[in-house]
Design a protein around this motif. Structure first.
Motif, PDB file in Angstrom:
ATOM      1  N   GLN A 185       0.677  -1.228  -0.064  1.00  0.00           N
ATOM      2  CA  GLN A 185       0.036  -0.019  -0.037  1.00  0.00           C
ATOM      3  C   GLN A 185       0.897   1.118   0.157  1.00  0.00           C
ATOM      4  O   GLN A 185       0.264   2.431  -0.338  1.00  0.00           O
ATOM      5  CB  GLN A 185      -0.936   0.136   1.173  1.00  0.00           C
ATOM      6  N   TYR A 188       1.502   2.102  -3.451  1.00  0.00           N
ATOM      7  CA  TYR A 188       0.130   2.556  -4.238  1.00  0.00           C
ATOM      8  C   TYR A 188       0.046   4.190  -3.897  1.00  0.00           C
ATOM      9  O   TYR A 188      -0.109   5.228  -4.447  1.00  0.00           O
ATOM     10  CB  TYR A 188      -0.842   1.987  -3.934  1.00  0.00           C
ATOM     11  N   GLU A 189       0.278   4.491  -2.431  1.00  0.00           N
ATOM     12  CA  GLU A 189      -0.189   5.753  -1.966  1.00  0.00           C
ATOM     13  C   GLU A 189       0.992   6.710  -2.118  1.00  0.00           C
ATOM     14  O   GLU A 189       0.643   8.069  -1.965  1.00  0.00           O
ATOM     15  CB  GLU A 189      -0.422   5.505  -0.585  1.00  0.00           C
ATOM     16  N   ILE A 194       4.562   4.071 -10.978  1.00  0.00           N
ATOM     17  CA  ILE A 194       4.587   2.565 -10.325  1.00  0.00           C
ATOM     18  C   ILE A 194       5.149   1.671 -11.672  1.00  0.00           C
ATOM     19  O   ILE A 194       4.327   1.644 -12.570  1.00  0.00           O
ATOM     20  CB  ILE A 194       3.181   2.100  -9.849  1.00  0.00           C
ATOM     21  N   VAL A 208      -3.306  -5.645  -9.481  1.00  0.00           N
ATOM     22  CA  VAL A 208      -3.574  -3.825  -9.560  1.00  0.00           C
ATOM     23  C   VAL A 208      -5.225  -3.723  -9.938  1.00  0.00           C
ATOM     24  O   VAL A 208      -5.380  -3.784 -11.160  1.00  0.00           O
ATOM     25  CB  VAL A 208      -2.866  -3.419 -10.570  1.00  0.00           C
ATOM     26  N   ALA A 212      -6.772  -0.910  -5.661  1.00  0.00           N
ATOM     27  CA  ALA A 212      -5.274  -0.698  -5.680  1.00  0.00           C
ATOM     28  C   ALA A 212      -5.282   0.747  -6.456  1.00  0.00           C
ATOM     29  O   ALA A 212      -4.552   1.446  -5.888  1.00  0.00           O
ATOM     30  CB  ALA A 212      -4.597  -1.725  -6.089  1.00  0.00           C
ATOM     31  N   LEU A 213      -5.805   0.716  -7.136  1.00  0.00           N
ATOM     32  CA  LEU A 213      -5.829   2.026  -8.042  1.00  0.00           C
ATOM     33  C   LEU A 213      -6.549   3.053  -7.631  1.00  0.00           C
ATOM     34  O   LEU A 213      -5.788   4.231  -7.414  1.00  0.00           O
ATOM     35  CB  LEU A 213      -6.345   1.824  -9.480  1.00  0.00           C
ATOM     36  N   CYS A 216      -4.178   5.061  -5.045  1.00  0.00           N
ATOM     37  CA  CYS A 216      -2.821   5.760  -5.779  1.00  0.00           C
ATOM     38  C   CYS A 216      -3.107   7.096  -5.790  1.00  0.00           C
ATOM     39  O   CYS A 216      -4.288   7.695  -5.648  1.00  0.00           O
ATOM     40  CB  CYS A 216      -2.812   5.282  -7.248  1.00  0.00           C
TER      41      CYS A 216
END
Length: 363
Positions: A185, A188-189, A194, A208, A212-213, A216
């Motif tokens: 995570q 993603y954050e 990526i 993904v 997950a998206l 982001c």
């Protein structure tokens, strides 16, 4: 004479490693081993004579691994052999995602025939293709194998902050230029870009996804030079439409994402360099020669490693003779999963003939 079946065009750097007095290579019958690049083997009836399959590349999703394990066939890949070629294309992908180069180049071609107006039209129209620089941006790497590490080093040298996640890294591992995080995570954050560098399997398929998206940064740029199935395409398209993802560079396009705004589709060129093909072919050939001539196993994706001492001999047994051989003179070198096979180097006096490896089913 041993026979090596080639399912694709294989570089001479690999085929020349096979001694022509001991091996024949090409479209052979009853092969002892197979070298393959991209050809799908899932619908292939693999001959019973085959003891090894070498994939001249990293991914093995074109090979039926479970079926091979059941038949006692050792499956190899060539990790690292194409790493530099893929790394270079990933770095190229960073620029393609940032500077709208592909879109601008395509637009420039539409000016053909405008004569003396071209210069003025270029200056007037170039603003629509403005982008951003990668300097100072954060690159998140998911997967820190041979390719991921090379990408990390190059990106750091270009002035990017690099963070990385890999669930298989041993505790305490350090990689120069990479801040290793324990939770995906965090990738993603915190990432502006990526890049994916994990194999496609049951645990990574669709990893993904929409969730997950959604976690982001807005406008994140996603690079996929691993395998297409790792990204949920429906979720990805929705994220592009909303602006959550500003660019998706993919080396494994399929029909669902071709033509989608924000997608830069590359026709699987990651390992398509002369040097990469030579390196992969040479490593694949070495692996099969070691297996056939000594029984050694290195870089197998379905069998344990087997390293034989110099001068040790291995032999082929029919299934009926295997149990007796183990009782009389067995040394287990590699262990297969239940229902698969293990490999045994002989010690002591066992009266058999033939060369290769001793395969014994694990029960």
């Amino acid at each position: 004479m041993k026979h090596i079946l080639t399912l694709n065009k294989i570089s001479a750097a690999g085929l020349d490693k096979f001694d022509k007095e001991k091996y024949t290579c090409g479209e052979v019958e009853n092969p002892d081993a197979i070298i393959v690049r991209s050809a799908s083997m899932h619908d292939m009836d693999i001959p019973a004579s085959v003891i090894g399959i070498a994939r001249a590349g990293a991914g093995t999703n074109n090979i039926p691994i479970d079926k091979c394990s059941e038949q006692g066939i050792v499956v190899f890949n060539t990790p690292g052999a194409n790493a530099n070629a893929v790394k270079e294309l990933v770095i190229c992908g960073l620029f393609l995602a940032s500077r709208r180069i592909v879109q601008g180049a395509a637009w420039a071609q539409t000016l053909k025939g405008k004569g003396d107006e071209v210069g003025k039209l270029v200056e007037k129209g170039k603003s629509q293709f403005a982008g951003c620089e990668i300097l100072g941006k954060t690159l998140g790497l998911i997967g820190l194998g041979a390719i991921g590490k090379k990408v990390a080093a190059s990106a750091a040298a270009l002035g990017m902050k690099v963070i990385g996640y890999d669930s298989f890294l041993p505790e305490g591992t350090e990689i120069d230029g990479v801040e290793i995080v324990k939770d995906i995570q965090e990738i993603y954050e915190n990432s502006d870009y990526i890049s994916l560098h994990v194999p496609l399997n049951d645990s990574t398929r669709g990893m993904v996804d929409a969730a997950a998206l959604a976690s982001c940064k807005d406008g994140v740029k996603l690079l996929n030079f691993a395998r297409g199935g790792i990204v949920d395409n429906n979720a990805l398209i929705a994220a592009l439409e909303s602006g959550k993802v500003s660019a998706y560079v993919i080396d494994f396009p399929d029909d669902s994402i071709l033509g989608v705004e924000g997608v830069i589709a590359i026709p699987h060129l990651g390992a398509s360099s002369a040097e990469s093909e030579e390196n992969c072919a040479a490593m694949a050939a070495d692996q099969l020669i070691d297996l056939i001539e000594t029984g050694s196993i290195k870089n197998s994706v379905n069998m344990s490693p087997v390293a034989l001492e110099k001068g040790e001999k291995t032999c082929v047994f029919c299934k009926e003779a295997a149990a007796e051989a183990v009782r009389n003179a067995g040394k287990v070198l590699g262990e297969g999963a239940k229902g698969g096979y293990c490999y045994i180097a002989l010690e002591g006096k066992v009266d058999i003939s033939g060369e290769g490896i001793l395969k014994v089913r694990v029960i």
